[in-house]
Scaffold this motif. Structure first.
Motif, PDB file in Angstrom:
ATOM      1  N   LYS A  13       0.897  -1.324  -0.038  1.00  0.00           N
ATOM      2  CA  LYS A  13       0.291  -0.249   0.070  1.00  0.00           C
ATOM      3  C   LYS A  13       1.070   1.505  -0.476  1.00  0.00           C
ATOM      4  CE  LYS A  13      -3.580   2.055   2.872  1.00  0.00           C
ATOM      5  NZ  LYS A  13      -4.111   2.528   4.169  1.00  0.00           N
ATOM      6  N   PHE A  14       0.071   2.183  -1.540  1.00  0.00           N
ATOM      7  CA  PHE A  14       1.493   3.457  -0.620  1.00  0.00           C
ATOM      8  C   PHE A  14       1.170   3.951   0.300  1.00  0.00           C
ATOM      9  CE2 PHE A  14       0.918   7.900  -2.321  1.00  0.00           C
ATOM     10  CZ  PHE A  14       2.346   8.523  -2.310  1.00  0.00           C
ATOM     11  N   VAL A  15       2.416   4.856   0.576  1.00  0.00           N
ATOM     12  CA  VAL A  15       2.334   5.945   2.103  1.00  0.00           C
ATOM     13  C   VAL A  15       2.378   6.898   1.414  1.00  0.00           C
ATOM     14  CG1 VAL A  15       2.562   6.116   4.134  1.00  0.00           C
ATOM     15  CG2 VAL A  15       2.359   3.391   3.334  1.00  0.00           C
ATOM     16  N   SER A  16       1.591   8.812   0.695  1.00  0.00           N
ATOM     17  CA  SER A  16       1.348   9.728   1.292  1.00  0.00           C
ATOM     18  C   SER A  16       2.855   9.942   2.597  1.00  0.00           C
ATOM     19  CB  SER A  16       0.052  10.371   1.775  1.00  0.00           C
ATOM     20  OG  SER A  16       0.176  11.520   1.203  1.00  0.00           O
ATOM     21  N   LYS A  17       3.674  10.297   1.580  1.00  0.00           N
ATOM     22  CA  LYS A  17       4.531  11.842   2.011  1.00  0.00           C
ATOM     23  C   LYS A  17       4.212  12.203   3.332  1.00  0.00           C
ATOM     24  CE  LYS A  17       6.634  12.520  -1.729  1.00  0.00           C
ATOM     25  NZ  LYS A  17       7.780  13.110  -2.366  1.00  0.00           N
ATOM     26  N   THR A  18       2.396  12.897   2.433  1.00  0.00           N
ATOM     27  CA  THR A  18       2.021  13.732   3.552  1.00  0.00           C
ATOM     28  C   THR A  18       1.536  13.465   4.801  1.00  0.00           C
ATOM     29  OG1 THR A  18      -0.602  13.585   2.926  1.00  0.00           O
ATOM     30  CG2 THR A  18       1.438  15.488   1.417  1.00  0.00           C
ATOM     31  N   LYS A  19       1.415  11.930   4.835  1.00  0.00           N
ATOM     32  CA  LYS A  19       1.115  11.283   6.286  1.00  0.00           C
ATOM     33  C   LYS A  19       2.274  11.937   7.830  1.00  0.00           C
ATOM     34  CE  LYS A  19       0.061   6.483   8.586  1.00  0.00           C
ATOM     35  NZ  LYS A  19      -1.082   7.017   8.790  1.00  0.00           N
ATOM     36  N   PHE A  20       3.332  11.692   6.943  1.00  0.00           N
ATOM     37  CA  PHE A  20       4.400  12.428   8.226  1.00  0.00           C
ATOM     38  C   PHE A  20       4.680  13.746   7.950  1.00  0.00           C
ATOM     39  CE2 PHE A  20       5.259   8.178   5.976  1.00  0.00           C
ATOM     40  CZ  PHE A  20       5.195   7.528   7.081  1.00  0.00           C
ATOM     41  N   THR A  21       4.468  14.703   6.750  1.00  0.00           N
ATOM     42  CA  THR A  21       5.034  15.926   6.622  1.00  0.00           C
ATOM     43  C   THR A  21       3.398  16.448   7.624  1.00  0.00           C
ATOM     44  OG1 THR A  21       4.597  15.949   4.022  1.00  0.00           O
ATOM     45  CG2 THR A  21       6.920  15.622   4.617  1.00  0.00           C
ATOM     46  N   SER A  22       2.939  16.536   7.477  1.00  0.00           N
ATOM     47  CA  SER A  22       1.721  16.998   7.725  1.00  0.00           C
ATOM     48  C   SER A  22       2.064  18.047   9.585  1.00  0.00           C
ATOM     49  CB  SER A  22       0.550  16.595   7.235  1.00  0.00           C
ATOM     50  OG  SER A  22       0.227  15.287   7.843  1.00  0.00           O
ATOM     51  N   GLN A  23       2.381  16.854  10.273  1.00  0.00           N
ATOM     52  CA  GLN A  23       2.400  17.098  11.509  1.00  0.00           C
ATOM     53  C   GLN A  23       2.863  17.912  12.112  1.00  0.00           C
ATOM     54  OE1 GLN A  23       0.769  14.182  13.155  1.00  0.00           O
ATOM     55  NE2 GLN A  23       0.901  13.462  11.779  1.00  0.00           N
ATOM     56  N   VAL A  24       2.799  18.604  13.218  1.00  0.00           N
ATOM     57  CA  VAL A  24       2.671  19.694  14.157  1.00  0.00           C
ATOM     58  C   VAL A  24       4.688  19.567  14.279  1.00  0.00           C
ATOM     59  CG1 VAL A  24       2.807  21.166  16.037  1.00  0.00           C
ATOM     60  CG2 VAL A  24       0.615  19.982  14.956  1.00  0.00           C
ATOM     61  N   LEU A  25       4.662  18.291  14.629  1.00  0.00           N
ATOM     62  CA  LEU A  25       6.191  18.982  15.398  1.00  0.00           C
ATOM     63  C   LEU A  25       7.697  18.124  14.235  1.00  0.00           C
ATOM     64  CD1 LEU A  25       7.163  15.508  14.322  1.00  0.00           C
ATOM     65  CD2 LEU A  25       6.052  14.307  17.177  1.00  0.00           C
ATOM     66  N   VAL A  26       6.798  19.028  13.065  1.00  0.00           N
ATOM     67  CA  VAL A  26       7.868  18.602  11.732  1.00  0.00           C
ATOM     68  C   VAL A  26       7.830  20.140  11.046  1.00  0.00           C
ATOM     69  CG1 VAL A  26       8.017  18.196   9.532  1.00  0.00           C
ATOM     70  CG2 VAL A  26       7.142  16.326  10.748  1.00  0.00           C
ATOM     71  N   ASN A  27       9.048  20.437  11.653  1.00  0.00           N
ATOM     72  CA  ASN A  27      10.238  21.669  10.957  1.00  0.00           C
ATOM     73  C   ASN A  27       9.991  22.065   9.316  1.00  0.00           C
ATOM     74  OD1 ASN A  27      12.691  20.930  10.973  1.00  0.00           O
ATOM     75  ND2 ASN A  27      13.417  20.754  12.800  1.00  0.00           N
ATOM     76  N   THR A  28      10.189  22.755   8.967  1.00  0.00           N
ATOM     77  CA  THR A  28      10.196  23.612   7.459  1.00  0.00           C
ATOM     78  C   THR A  28      11.010  22.975   6.620  1.00  0.00           C
ATOM     79  OG1 THR A  28       8.798  25.859   8.032  1.00  0.00           O
ATOM     80  CG2 THR A  28      10.437  25.006   5.512  1.00  0.00           C
ATOM     81  N   LYS A  29      12.419  22.303   7.293  1.00  0.00           N
ATOM     82  CA  LYS A  29      13.643  21.663   7.396  1.00  0.00           C
ATOM     83  C   LYS A  29      13.571  20.193   6.988  1.00  0.00           C
ATOM     84  CE  LYS A  29      18.534  22.051   8.279  1.00  0.00           C
ATOM     85  NZ  LYS A  29      20.014  21.185   9.265  1.00  0.00           N
ATOM     86  N   LEU A  30      12.963  20.204   7.717  1.00  0.00           N
ATOM     87  CA  LEU A  30      12.630  18.627   7.694  1.00  0.00           C
ATOM     88  C   LEU A  30      11.808  18.294   6.631  1.00  0.00           C
ATOM     89  CD1 LEU A  30      13.542  15.819   8.743  1.00  0.00           C
ATOM     90  CD2 LEU A  30      11.687  16.269  10.375  1.00  0.00           C
ATOM     91  N   LYS A  31      10.730  19.139   6.814  1.00  0.00           N
ATOM     92  CA  LYS A  31       9.921  18.971   5.214  1.00  0.00           C
ATOM     93  C   LYS A  31      10.138  19.105   4.080  1.00  0.00           C
ATOM     94  CE  LYS A  31       5.044  20.555   7.315  1.00  0.00           C
ATOM     95  NZ  LYS A  31       4.475  21.615   7.929  1.00  0.00           N
ATOM     96  N   ASP A  32      11.391  20.166   3.706  1.00  0.00           N
ATOM     97  CA  ASP A  32      12.021  20.040   2.590  1.00  0.00           C
ATOM     98  C   ASP A  32      13.265  18.648   2.282  1.00  0.00           C
ATOM     99  OD1 ASP A  32      10.965  22.820   2.082  1.00  0.00           O
ATOM    100  OD2 ASP A  32      13.022  23.227   3.240  1.00  0.00           O
ATOM    101  N   GLU A  33      13.616  18.453   3.458  1.00  0.00           N
ATOM    102  CA  GLU A  33      14.550  16.621   4.140  1.00  0.00           C
ATOM    103  C   GLU A  33      13.972  15.780   2.698  1.00  0.00           C
ATOM    104  OE1 GLU A  33      17.929  13.940   6.050  1.00  0.00           O
ATOM    105  OE2 GLU A  33      16.911  16.548   6.644  1.00  0.00           O
TER     106      GLU A  33
END
Length: 206
Positions: A13-33
């Motif tokens: 099953k494909f897992v969308s990256k937004t499942k992880f990057t949409s979390q509050v604890l994720v900063n912009t740098k980590l989202k970009d990475e």
């Protein structure tokens, strides 16, 4: 990725990256990475009592297997830390970059998270048969450990010895670098003495 597992274990099953990057604890740098390093995440297999028909334990209730397609031939460790933080189960990672592959896994405990990785294109033979999922997990992790005898030591001793070897190896390299840079003869002699002691200890551990 082809693993010798029952069909019941297959999720694919494909897992969308937004499942992880949409979390509050994720900063912009980590989202970009995440965007820069990850092409696609696929949840390939689920190892659980209901799929593998092997008893779960309090510590290991499930083991997930994720296939991660990379945009570069480099394992994004910061991204893995995020995935491991958000998913409570142990995860065996299969990394793909063009025609190359590698494996990775995280040993989670109450104190720290230890990451283990294979070399690129290194074939590992996983044994998914055991009396419970805890032993399945231990057998998976043993495949990544090359510097300790995994047949004649208990699992905790294997992990501790491997940690000690990693620490000593780094200390020895740091001492070698320091000796090269040191100008004073007396200090160089003392550093060499310390280096020899650590090298002897490393030899005993191996």
């Amino acid at each position: 990725m082809i693993l010798e597992l029952p069909k019941n274990c297959l999720v694919d099953k494909f897992v969308s990256k937004t499942k992880f990057t949409s979390q509050v604890l994720v900063n912009t740098k980590l989202k970009d990475e995440f965007t820069r390093e990850i092409k696609r995440i696929t949840w390939k297999y689920k190892l659980a009592e209901t799929t593998l028909m092997i008893q779960a334990t309090q510590k290991v209730k499930e083991i997930q297997i994720f296939e991660i397609e990379l945009k570069n031939k480099e394992i994004p460790k910061n991204v893995l830390k995020l995935i491991d933080k958000l998913i409570p189960y142990y995860i065996l990672y299969y990394f793909k970059y063009e025609n190359n592959f590698a494996f990775g896994i995280t040993l989670k405990d109450n104190v720290s998270k230890d990451y283990y990785f294979s070399d690129w294109n290194e074939e590992l033979k996983f044994n998914f048969h055991a009396i419970n999922l805890k032993i399945v997990l231990e057998n998976i992790i043993k495949q990544f450990i090359k510097r300790v005898d995994t047949d004649n030591n208990n699992f905790q001793d294997i992990i501790e010895k491997d940690k000690q070897i990693t620490i000593l190896t780094k200390e020895i390299q740091a001492l070698k670098n320091k000796i090269k840079q040191e100008k004073q003869f007396n200090k160089k002699v003392e550093l060499n003495k310390t280096l020899q002691e650590k090298q002897k200890l490393l030899g005993k551990l191996k």
